[in-house]
Scaffold this motif. Structure first.
Motif, PDB file in Angstrom:
ATOM      1  N   SER A 181      31.252 -29.806  14.101  1.00 20.65           N
ATOM      2  CA  SER A 181      31.998 -30.733  13.532  1.00 20.65           C
ATOM      3  C   SER A 181      32.138 -32.098  14.298  1.00 20.65           C
ATOM      4  O   SER A 181      32.641 -33.033  13.865  1.00 20.65           O
ATOM      5  CB  SER A 181      33.446 -30.043  13.344  1.00 20.65           C
ATOM      6  OG  SER A 181      34.017 -29.827  14.581  1.00 20.65           O
ATOM      7  N   ALA A 188      33.603 -31.880  17.374  1.00 25.20           N
ATOM      8  CA  ALA A 188      34.520 -31.344  18.268  1.00 25.20           C
ATOM      9  C   ALA A 188      34.040 -31.273  19.646  1.00 25.20           C
ATOM     10  O   ALA A 188      32.968 -30.468  19.692  1.00 25.20           O
ATOM     11  CB  ALA A 188      35.692 -30.430  17.909  1.00 25.20           C
ATOM     12  N   PRO A 189      34.447 -31.475  20.925  1.00 25.32           N
ATOM     13  CA  PRO A 189      35.829 -32.239  21.037  1.00 25.32           C
ATOM     14  C   PRO A 189      35.846 -33.726  20.799  1.00 25.32           C
ATOM     15  O   PRO A 189      36.747 -34.388  21.138  1.00 25.32           O
ATOM     16  CB  PRO A 189      36.522 -31.733  22.485  1.00 25.32           C
ATOM     17  CG  PRO A 189      34.953 -31.735  23.261  1.00 25.32           C
ATOM     18  CD  PRO A 189      34.126 -31.027  22.182  1.00 25.32           C
ATOM     19  N   LEU A 193      34.962 -35.518  18.633  1.00 20.64           N
ATOM     20  CA  LEU A 193      35.735 -35.979  17.327  1.00 20.64           C
ATOM     21  C   LEU A 193      37.061 -36.635  17.785  1.00 20.64           C
ATOM     22  O   LEU A 193      37.494 -37.589  17.262  1.00 20.64           O
ATOM     23  CB  LEU A 193      35.594 -34.887  16.327  1.00 20.64           C
ATOM     24  CG  LEU A 193      36.577 -35.217  15.267  1.00 20.64           C
ATOM     25  CD1 LEU A 193      36.012 -36.247  14.476  1.00 20.64           C
ATOM     26  CD2 LEU A 193      36.875 -34.016  14.157  1.00 20.64           C
ATOM     27  N   TYR A 194      37.951 -36.047  18.365  1.00 19.11           N
ATOM     28  CA  TYR A 194      39.317 -36.262  18.873  1.00 19.11           C
ATOM     29  C   TYR A 194      39.187 -37.568  19.482  1.00 19.11           C
ATOM     30  O   TYR A 194      40.117 -38.449  19.284  1.00 19.11           O
ATOM     31  CB  TYR A 194      39.764 -35.095  19.613  1.00 19.11           C
ATOM     32  CG  TYR A 194      39.509 -33.695  18.878  1.00 19.11           C
ATOM     33  CD1 TYR A 194      39.963 -33.323  17.695  1.00 19.11           C
ATOM     34  CD2 TYR A 194      39.230 -32.642  19.673  1.00 19.11           C
ATOM     35  CE1 TYR A 194      39.643 -32.335  17.153  1.00 19.11           C
ATOM     36  CE2 TYR A 194      38.953 -31.463  19.340  1.00 19.11           C
ATOM     37  CZ  TYR A 194      39.351 -31.148  18.076  1.00 19.11           C
ATOM     38  OH  TYR A 194      39.110 -30.174  17.251  1.00 19.11           O
ATOM     39  N   TYR A 207      43.063 -34.525  21.932  1.00 18.84           N
ATOM     40  CA  TYR A 207      43.060 -33.440  21.072  1.00 18.84           C
ATOM     41  C   TYR A 207      44.358 -33.194  20.709  1.00 18.84           C
ATOM     42  O   TYR A 207      44.966 -32.767  19.419  1.00 18.84           O
ATOM     43  CB  TYR A 207      42.739 -32.078  21.775  1.00 18.84           C
ATOM     44  CG  TYR A 207      42.938 -30.717  21.095  1.00 18.84           C
ATOM     45  CD1 TYR A 207      42.268 -30.269  19.900  1.00 18.84           C
ATOM     46  CD2 TYR A 207      44.115 -29.949  21.597  1.00 18.84           C
ATOM     47  CE1 TYR A 207      42.426 -29.127  19.236  1.00 18.84           C
ATOM     48  CE2 TYR A 207      44.154 -28.880  20.765  1.00 18.84           C
ATOM     49  CZ  TYR A 207      43.543 -28.532  19.776  1.00 18.84           C
ATOM     50  OH  TYR A 207      43.867 -27.179  19.091  1.00 18.84           O
ATOM     51  N   TYR A 235      45.531 -35.611  18.007  1.00 17.48           N
ATOM     52  CA  TYR A 235      44.725 -35.381  16.781  1.00 17.48           C
ATOM     53  C   TYR A 235      45.633 -34.234  15.890  1.00 17.48           C
ATOM     54  O   TYR A 235      45.831 -34.345  14.889  1.00 17.48           O
ATOM     55  CB  TYR A 235      43.311 -34.869  16.906  1.00 17.48           C
ATOM     56  CG  TYR A 235      42.716 -34.594  15.839  1.00 17.48           C
ATOM     57  CD1 TYR A 235      41.896 -35.164  15.128  1.00 17.48           C
ATOM     58  CD2 TYR A 235      42.621 -33.125  15.472  1.00 17.48           C
ATOM     59  CE1 TYR A 235      41.160 -35.206  13.869  1.00 17.48           C
ATOM     60  CE2 TYR A 235      41.887 -32.722  14.324  1.00 17.48           C
ATOM     61  CZ  TYR A 235      41.223 -33.730  13.288  1.00 17.48           C
ATOM     62  OH  TYR A 235      40.550 -33.354  12.346  1.00 17.48           O
TER      63      TYR A 235
END
Length: 282
Positions: free
Chosen positions: A216, A218-219, A221-222, A271, A274
């Motif tokens: 996805s 992560a991490p 993405l955050y 995180y 988010y």
């Protein structure tokens, strides 16, 4: 095994069919369409990079050896203490003057240099154009090829080529070579080495995250969802514990470990932001 081989052959043939039928005006030269499409820009970008290298290696700097690209100070036992940045710093002092030069650089604390050097100087701007344009070219590959196999193979090819060129310039070493890897000077070897890593990582991430959807993001993405908050926060806390501390040994390894630790803390903060649906945008 037979099914996997058949699947591989089908995917390869599909890619070739898609690429061949892709509406491009270059006919048999479609494999080079991403370069042909922008050959004028490439000539300009390469000319700027060559000019930067030529000036850095050939311009005479008073009191310094021709082509010196080091940090000065205690470097090489203080032999060239006042030659920080070589020709790049010399040009900035002549044109920008020390009053208008950026002075916050780590090399001054590591090598105890008293000479002012701007890491965002004039010569470094010429090669930074190449950095930007390599990123543009990575995006152009997405436009010129609509098949995963062709996209990844192009990115991998660019990653290998830029990596080899960087290695030739720096002799595959950390501090040696014709043009050492030097971020403060934004040297050509630094541009090519970082571009190589970027192309290789892009290929891997595209295959894992975009094509197969195995990850996805992560991490990271955050952090990407709150990049503005993290940027401002880093600027505010860059000299504040626990993100950073006063170095004990003041060497590259300790500074790298400090930066990794600070980055990890901001990832944790990102995180929680988010999870709480807290996003800072403009």
């Amino acid at each position: 095994m037979t099914f996997q081989m058949t699947k591989h052959i089908w995917v390869t043939n599909t890619c070739l069919t898609i690429v061949t039928s892709f509406p491009c005006r270059y006919g048999q030269y479609i494999v080079m369409s991403d370069i042909i499409e922008s050959w004028r820009q490439w000539l300009l970008v390469i000319a700027l990079a060559v000019a930067q290298v030529a000036i850095s290696l050939a311009l005479p700097v008073p009191g310094c050896p021709r082509g010196y690209l080091g940090p000065g100070g205690w470097h090489m036992h203080g032999q060239y203490a006042n030659c920080s940045g070589g020709a790049a710093s010399y040009i900035d002092r002549l044109i920008l003057t020390p009053r208008h030069m950026h002075k916050l650089t780590n090399y001054k604390y590591i090598y105890h240099s008293s000479q002012v050097h701007d890491i965002y100087g004039i010569l470094g701007t010429l090669t930074s154009v190449l950095t930007v344009y390599l990123g543009v070219h990575a995006g152009r590959i997405l436009q010129c090829y609509n098949c995963t196999f062709m996209r990844i193979s192009r990115w991998l090819s660019w990653g290998v080529v830029t990596g080899i060129l960087a290695g030739i310039l720096c002799h595959f070493s950390k501090e040696d070579g014709i043009i050492p890897v030097n971020k403060s000077l934004w040297s050509l070897s630094f541009v090519l080495a970082t571009a190589s890593m970027a192309f290789l990582f892009l290929s891997l991430l595209y295959f894992v995250a975009d094509y197969h959807d195995w990850w996805s993001g992560a991490p990271f993405l955050y952090a990407g969802m709150n990049s503005l908050a993290l940027f401002v926060g880093h600027k505010v806390t860059r000299h504040v514990f626990p993100w950073t501390w006063k170095p004990f040994y003041n060497n590259h390894s300790e500074l790298l470990a400090m930066d990794i630790w600070g980055t990890a803390l901001w990832l944790i903060i990102a995180y929680f932001m988010y999870r709480k649906n807290c996003f800072v945008t403009v």
